[in-house]
Design an enzyme around this catalytic site. Structure first.
Site, PDB file in Angstrom:
ATOM      1  N   ALA A  69       0.865  -1.186   0.000  1.00 23.57           N
ATOM      2  CA  ALA A  69       0.000   0.000   0.000  1.00 23.57           C
ATOM      3  C   ALA A  69       0.900   1.233   0.000  1.00 23.57           C
ATOM      4  O   ALA A  69       2.074   1.167   0.384  1.00 23.57           O
ATOM      5  CB  ALA A  69      -0.892  -0.018   1.233  1.00 23.57           C
ATOM      6  N   GLU A 135       5.025  -5.164   7.140  1.00 22.00           N
ATOM      7  CA  GLU A 135       4.317  -4.050   7.785  1.00 22.00           C
ATOM      8  C   GLU A 135       4.811  -3.778   9.198  1.00 22.00           C
ATOM      9  O   GLU A 135       4.750  -2.648   9.676  1.00 22.00           O
ATOM     10  CB  GLU A 135       2.806  -4.326   7.835  1.00 22.00           C
ATOM     11  CG  GLU A 135       2.093  -4.240   6.497  1.00 22.00           C
ATOM     12  CD  GLU A 135       2.056  -5.555   5.738  1.00 22.00           C
ATOM     13  OE1 GLU A 135       2.904  -6.435   6.015  1.00 22.00           O
ATOM     14  OE2 GLU A 135       1.193  -5.714   4.868  1.00 22.00           O
TER      15      GLU A 135
END
Ligand code: CO8
Length: 261
Positions: A69, A135
């Site tokens: 993302a 992440e």
């Protein structure tokens, strides 16, 4: 060829039977910004409803399928804005595509990029593909299926041997070489994925859609329910023209002429 800013959408394969979507934000390693995800959803949905297309291939560049993302887009967000605007709430739209989607992965498939690959039905991995959910290094965690898909799904990338390795892999990047698996040659990866798409497009589209539905149901349901669901879909295929045509063509020793109904 569709006109998009962040992707290239075109038809490939014999008679344009394969929808090819190439993520095209090279400088940002195909980081999945909101605009890119909207275009991706739209392009896949357009191919899904195109009667001439039997399968889709989703790819990126040789360096990156997608590096996750868009961190610049996420950096200013707050819990309140994520929650009330349902940030990336439509990511699961890809899982509602009814035709098979093949991910052709070269280079980085990280974070959301790895999750997008995993939601595809088949992954063709290039020899330099790197999968990972990094992440945690950003102070967050996978949010688009990184835990659930790898835990539940056989669609996960091939490097994941068992649950223990999966846990070790959180926060790191894995290559195929690490698990003694060889990827496909980088340069021919997309062509090979398109060839697979062509092969799939050669079958009855309604039968392929039923297969996909059965596989997806099997992932969600307990074994006995999955088996029941599969049997019902098998019985349902006897309501289609293509089931009769397929079996008749076999007995008459000729190629079936699918009506896709
Ligand atoms: N977002 C935004 N920009 C990125 C991203 C990203 N994910 N990845 C790379 N870029 C940009 C860089 O900022 C850089 O831009 P610029 O040239 O303007 O400085 C450009 O791409 C090239 O990147 P690098 O210079 O870093 O290239 P390297 O070859 O040195 O490194 C790496 C490549 C290792 C891939 C490195 O770029 C990297 O670590 N990227 C981030 C990977 C990452 O952490 N991904 C996870 C993101 S979080 C996420 O995906 C959560 C998904 C949640 C979904 C929830 C659904 C509900």
């Amino acid at each position: 060829r569709g006109e998009y800013e962040f992707i290239i959408s075109e038809k490939r394969g014999e008679g344009g039977c394969v929808g090819l979507v190439t993520l095209n934000r090279r400088k940002a390693l195909n980081a999945l910004c909101d605009g890119l995800m909207s275009e991706l959803r739209e392009a896949l949905a357009t191919f899904d409803s195109d009667p001439g297309v039997g399968a889709m291939v989703l790819t990126g560049s040789e360096k990156a399928f997608a590096a996750g993302a868009d961190i610049a887009e996420m950096q200013p967000l707050t819990f309140q804005s994520c929650y009330s605007q349902q940030f990336l709430g439509n990511w699961d739209a890809i899982s509602r595509i009814t035709k098979p989607v093949i991910a052709a992965v070269n280079g980085y498939a990280l974070g959301g990029g790895c999750e997008v690959a995993m939601v595809c039905d088949i992954i063709y991995a290039g020899e330099k593909a790197q999968f990972g959910q990094p992440e945690i290094a950003l102070g967050t965690l996978p949010g688009g299926g990184g835990h659930s898909e790898t835990h539940q799904s056989h669609r996960e990338e091939p490097r994941h041997g068992d649950d223990r390795h999966r846990r070790e892999d959180v926060g790191s990047r894995g290559t195929l070489a690490r698990t003694n698996q060889q990827g496909l040659p980088t340069e021919s990866l997309v062509d090979e994925a398109i060839q697979l798409g062509e092969r799939i497009s050669g079958f009855s589209k309604i039968a392929v859609a039923m297969c996909k539905e059965a596989v997806n149901a099997a992932e969600q349901l307990p074994l006995n329910e999955g088996l029941k669901y599969e049997k019902k879909l098998f019985y349902s295929s006897f309501a289609t023209d293509d089931r009769r045509e397929g079996m008749t063509a076999f007995l008459e020793k000729r190629t079936p002429q699918w009506a896709d109904c």
